[in-house]
Design a protein around this motif. Structure first.
Motif, short mmCIF file in Angstrom:
data_model
loop_
_atom_site.label_atom_id
_atom_site.label_comp_id
_atom_site.label_asym_id
_atom_site.label_seq_id
_atom_site.Cartn_x
_atom_site.Cartn_y
_atom_site.Cartn_z
N UNK A 1 -50.57 65.27 -3.14
CA UNK A 1 -50.21 63.90 -2.92
C UNK A 1 -49.39 63.82 -1.62
N UNK A 2 -49.76 62.88 -0.77
CA UNK A 2 -49.07 62.69 0.51
C UNK A 2 -47.98 61.66 0.33
N UNK A 3 -46.83 62.00 0.84
CA UNK A 3 -45.71 61.05 0.80
C UNK A 3 -45.67 60.26 2.10
N UNK A 4 -45.47 59.02 1.96
CA UNK A 4 -45.31 58.16 3.14
C UNK A 4 -43.98 57.43 3.03
N UNK A 5 -43.38 57.28 4.18
CA UNK A 5 -42.12 56.54 4.22
C UNK A 5 -42.35 55.21 4.94
N UNK A 6 -41.71 54.24 4.42
CA UNK A 6 -41.75 52.92 5.05
C UNK A 6 -40.33 52.61 5.49
N UNK A 7 -40.23 52.21 6.72
CA UNK A 7 -38.92 51.83 7.25
C UNK A 7 -38.87 50.30 7.30
N UNK A 8 -37.95 49.74 6.58
CA UNK A 8 -37.81 48.29 6.52
C UNK A 8 -36.62 47.88 7.37
N UNK A 9 -36.90 47.07 8.36
CA UNK A 9 -35.85 46.55 9.24
C UNK A 9 -35.67 45.06 8.97
N UNK A 10 -35.30 44.75 7.76
CA UNK A 10 -35.19 43.36 7.33
C UNK A 10 -34.21 42.55 8.15
N UNK A 11 -33.05 43.12 8.44
CA UNK A 11 -32.06 42.38 9.22
C UNK A 11 -32.57 42.07 10.62
N UNK A 12 -33.24 43.04 11.23
CA UNK A 12 -33.80 42.82 12.58
C UNK A 12 -34.92 41.79 12.53
N UNK A 13 -35.74 41.83 11.49
CA UNK A 13 -36.83 40.86 11.36
C UNK A 13 -36.28 39.45 11.18
N UNK A 14 -35.27 39.30 10.35
CA UNK A 14 -34.65 37.99 10.14
C UNK A 14 -34.00 37.47 11.41
N UNK A 15 -33.33 38.36 12.14
CA UNK A 15 -32.70 37.96 13.40
C UNK A 15 -33.75 37.52 14.42
N UNK A 16 -34.87 38.23 14.47
CA UNK A 16 -35.94 37.86 15.39
C UNK A 16 -36.54 36.51 15.01
N UNK A 17 -36.76 36.29 13.71
CA UNK A 17 -37.30 35.00 13.26
C UNK A 17 -36.36 33.86 13.60
N UNK A 18 -35.09 34.08 13.38
CA UNK A 18 -34.09 33.04 13.69
C UNK A 18 -34.06 32.74 15.18
N UNK A 19 -34.08 33.77 16.00
CA UNK A 19 -34.08 33.58 17.46
C UNK A 19 -35.34 32.82 17.88
N UNK A 20 -36.47 33.16 17.31
CA UNK A 20 -37.71 32.46 17.61
C UNK A 20 -37.64 31.01 17.17
N UNK A 21 -37.04 30.76 16.02
CA UNK A 21 -36.92 29.39 15.52
C UNK A 21 -36.03 28.56 16.44
#
Length: 116
Positions: A1-21
């Motif tokens: 079984x292969x392990x995969x990691x997911x990196x979640x940058x939720x704070x950065x994504x929210x900041x980018x969305x807010x800046x775009x808005x």
């Protein structure tokens, strides 16, 4: 079984969305001002030149306003005579007609910010 990691940058994504808005709200309000200025009653151009966009980044909101002593009366009085293409309720009518375009401008800026 292969392990995969997911990196979640939720704070950065929210900041980018807010800046775009915020950017989208500013651009949408500037679009509204441009369209409204094409309908603003004009004699000397003072009323049209007084139009400004104000943005509140904290609330992610914007306002378009005109700063002359007679702006409200010109906007609200329906029986004044205006040059062709110029009219009362110029800001209100422009907002209603451009609502879809303004929404698309905001959405495009949010998408663009998230895709970067």
């Amino acid at each position: 079984m292969t392990r995969q990691q997911i990196r979640w940058n939720g704070d950065a994504a929210l900041a980018a969305m807010r800046a775009g808005a915020v950017r989208g709200v500013r651009l949408g309000a500037e679009h509204l001002l441009q369209v409204a200025n094409g309908r603003t009653p004009i004699e000397e151009g003072t009323l049209e030149r007084s139009g400004v966009v104000s943005v509140d980044e904290g609330d992610v909101s914007a306002a378009v306003s005109y700063d002359t002593p007679y702006a409200v009366r010109q906007h609200e009085t329906l029986d004044y005579q205006h040059d062709q293409g110029r009219e009362a309720k110029w800001l209100e009518k422009s907002l209603h007609e451009e609502n879809g375009t303004i929404t698309e401008i905001i959405a495009a800026q949010v998408r663009r910010a998230v895709e970067q």
